[in-house]
Design an enzyme around this catalytic site. Structure first.
Site, PDB file in Angstrom:
ATOM      1  N   GLY A  75       0.825  -1.196   0.000  1.00 49.34           N
ATOM      2  CA  GLY A  75       0.000   0.000   0.000  1.00 49.34           C
ATOM      3  C   GLY A  75       0.865   1.253   0.000  1.00 49.34           C
ATOM      4  CB  SER A  76      -0.018   4.684   1.003  1.00 51.56           C
ATOM      5  OG  SER A  76      -1.183   4.708   0.208  1.00 51.56           O
TER       6      SER A  76
END
Length: 649
Positions: A293-294
């Site tokens: 993810g981020s």
């Protein structure tokens, strides 16, 4: 025809000569055997008569970086049998079975084996001192109680997945115990005695003792105090969010040393059999792979800044989604962030903005940096069970794969890869090989035998780019999605991550892995902390679940490391629902009426004593606390210690 006397004499003489020659040959041969071959044959005979009782070497201790014992040995006697010397196997087996609460039949088989010696196992291995005394007092022929060692872990479950555990023979089975088993084990010794063909000890012979060579003591990079802080936060996260797993790692970014590593569910190394196998046979921080993810956006950011493909003051418009080769890739915020700078793109963790960064880099350059930061292969940490992670093959990377990779989707990484890469991004651009072994010491005199030096893998980005990354990620914590990791008095940088889990080959709409990676101080990092929470119940956002977890670890770690608080940090941007940090005013010398009339109260008051004037207060003036905190004031009619009435703040 009768032989003449002369012929007879000749024959007798010849026989005498031959007999004498044979006799002399036998004498020579006997002398050769006795004098020249005697020692060799004697040694061979003695070897055939000799029986050995093994004496185990003392396993080396495992210490934390400050010398605290994480694993050591305690005396644990073991029962052995010399079968040839057991006079009544049936009776002996019965007595041992009663004392050890074991199977008489199994013990009888061990007593009647053809081996020169045999352990009474498993019941006779590593017994209590009380049991040992009881068996010694029986004075059973052929039964020996020998001293053995049992591994002991004084802190219970602390750092269990790093330490691992040992088996019944004190052999390492997992973790550090397995990785460095040979050096920790040492070289065993023995007690030797001479026995006849029946196995009986030979009269007049003496026993020989060969001293074992104890294993070396191993000092780890782990700090047991930081480890305890981390595991406290892991336990709280498990109780609060009821996730499948919680993972955390703390690293010194300047040399790759692991300061703490843990996961939940956990186990106790000294009693591992009481736990499910999956609790102890996998070290999740180095084994578990998932889409990051981020938090992976830090790599895209660092590459874009290094290649000068983006200027953080440059404008960008986020409509809420971006079209790539017919695929519509959405931002996490419905409707998008609108007009913003690329600095805000990072603060807001805006997916379309990172897609543009990836497109500007191109697939060759982006994946070059991904590999240079250590993804797609093992980091080489000195723990078993590390996974590689999964990257797209260059031939399989199209426009959509390039876009999704740029914001951390479609690739798979391990926690140790994440923290190692981000440490390189913020430490000046240097990728270090992570490690948990720090030094070997002689157990007899404490002398240093070998010290493990930091291993620089490569320079990935420049110091100037790394400085930009640090400043940008500090802004993420002060103004963006990482606000819940903000620590008053410390400059903290970091990045949140929220990734959908892949379940049965499809992205799940309800299950996520949320994470946060933070570092401090932001201008000169001393520690990097990564945490991931697998499928928390209720809230499923990295900024709300993982960021506070990292904050809890980092705040107490910085104080433990005696990193001094500072006032030159970025001011935090507050949004609705945030708890503000305010400075405690000086109330000494004021009356209760003056306090209420002359100041805007952001605090609760608690009073002690009688009188009309404040003579002391806790916390002291100037301390920064959460708005709404309680100030205890001490009242008296006497004058305060310092002259002059302070003004309300």
């Amino acid at each position: 025809m009768r032989a003449s006397n002369v012929t007879v004499r000749r024959r007798l003489f010849a026989a005498l000569i031959v007999g004498t020659a044979i006799f002399l040959a036998l004498v020579v041969r006997l002398a050769y055997v006795q004098i020249w071959l005697g020692p060799e044959l004697s040694d061979k005979a003695e070897d055939s008569w000799r029986r050995d009782i093994p004496v185990t070497a003392k396993r080396g201790e495992i210490l934390d970086r400050n010398g605290a014992q994480l694993a050591y040995n305690i005396s644990s006697p073991t029962v052995m049998a010399i079968p040839a010397q057991v006079q009544d196997p049936q009776a002996t087996a019965a007595k041992l079975a009663a004392a050890l609460d074991a199977s008489q039949e199994k013990i009888y088989k061990q007593l009647t084996t053809r081996a020169s010696s045999a352990y009474i196992k498993p019941a006779g291995r590593k017994i209590t001192q009380e049991k040992a005394r009881e068996i010694r007092d029986m004075k059973l022929p052929g039964i020996v109680v020998t001293e053995d060692n049992k591994r002991y872990y004084p802190f219970g479950s602390l750092a269990a997945h790093v330490l691992g555990f040992t088996g019944i023979d004190n052999q390492g089975l997992t973790g550090i115990e397995l990785k460095y088993n040979r050096t920790l084990t040492g070289i065993g010794g023995s007690i030797s005695y001479l026995a006849d063909a029946a196995g009986k000890s030979m009269p007049g012979s003496t026993d020989e003792y060969k001293k074992p060579l104890d294993g070396l003591n191993l000092q780890l990079t782990i700090d047991s105090n930081i480890q305890a802080i981390m595991e406290r936060e892991l336990d709280q996260a498990m109780l609060k969010y009821q996730p499948n797993h919680v993972i955390a790692i703390a690293m010194d970014p300047n040399n790759g040393e692991i300061l703490a590593m843990g996961s939940r569910p956990g186990y106790e190394p000294g009693n591992y059999k009481a736990y499910p196998v999956e609790n102890y046979n996998r070290n999740l921080p180095i084994w578990m792979t998932y889409e990051p993810g981020s938090t992976f956006k830090i790599i895209t950011l660092a590459a874009s800044l290094e290649e000068k493909k983006v200027n953080l003051t440059e404008g960008f418009f986020d409509p809420g989604a971006i079209e790539v080769a017919g695929a519509r890739l959405r931002c996490w915020k419905r409707g998008g962030h609108g007009s913003e700078t690329f600095l805000k793109v990072v603060e807001n963790s805006c997916n379309p903005g990172f897609v543009v960064m990836g497109q500007r880099l191109g697939k060759e350059k982006l994946f070059e940096y991904i590999y240079n930061f250590g993804f797609g292969r093992k980091t080489g940490i000195d723990l078993g069970g590390e996974e590689n992670g999964i990257m797209f093959k260059p031939s399989r990377v199209g426009p959509v794969e390039l876009a999704t990779t740029s914001f951390g989707q479609g690739v798979s990484v391990t926690p140790i890869q994440q923290i190692t890469a981000v440490s390189a991004a913020v430490n000046g651009g240097k990728l270090f090989k992570p490690h948990v072994a720090k030094a070997w010491y002689n157990p007899d005199n404490g002398a240093l035998v070998e010290e493990m030096k930091p291993e620089l893998v490569r320079q990935v980005i420049s110091e100037a780019t790394s400085k930009q990354v640090r400043e940008t990620l500090e802004s993420v914590v002060a103004n963006g999605t990482g606000r819940n990791a903000f620590i008053d008095g410390y400059r903290v940088g970091g990045k949140t991550g929220t990734a959908q889990k892949v379940v049965n080959g499809r992205y799940s709409a309800s299950e996520h892995i949320v994470s946060f990676i933070g570092f401090a101080p932001a201008d000169d990092p001393k520690v990097v902390v990564y945490a991931a929470v697998d499928n928390p119940q209720g809230i499923q956002f990295g900024g709300l679940v993982a960021a506070p977890l990292v904050k809890g670890i980092m705040e107490d770690t910085l104080r433990y490391m005696k990193v001094p608080p500072r006032k030159d940090q970025m001011d935090r941007k507050y949004v609705y629902g945030d708890t503000k940090i305010v400075e405690v005013p000086n109330l000494v010398g004021m009356s209760i009426t003056e306090i209420y009339e002359s100041m805007n109260m952001n605090f609760q008051l608690a009073k002690s004593g009688t009188g009309g004037t404040v003579i002391s207060q806790v916390p002291k003036a100037g301390t920064r606390v959460e708005q709404g905190s309680t100030i205890r004031i001490y009242l008296s009619d006497a004058s305060p210690p310092e002259s002059g009435k302070p003004q309300a703040q």
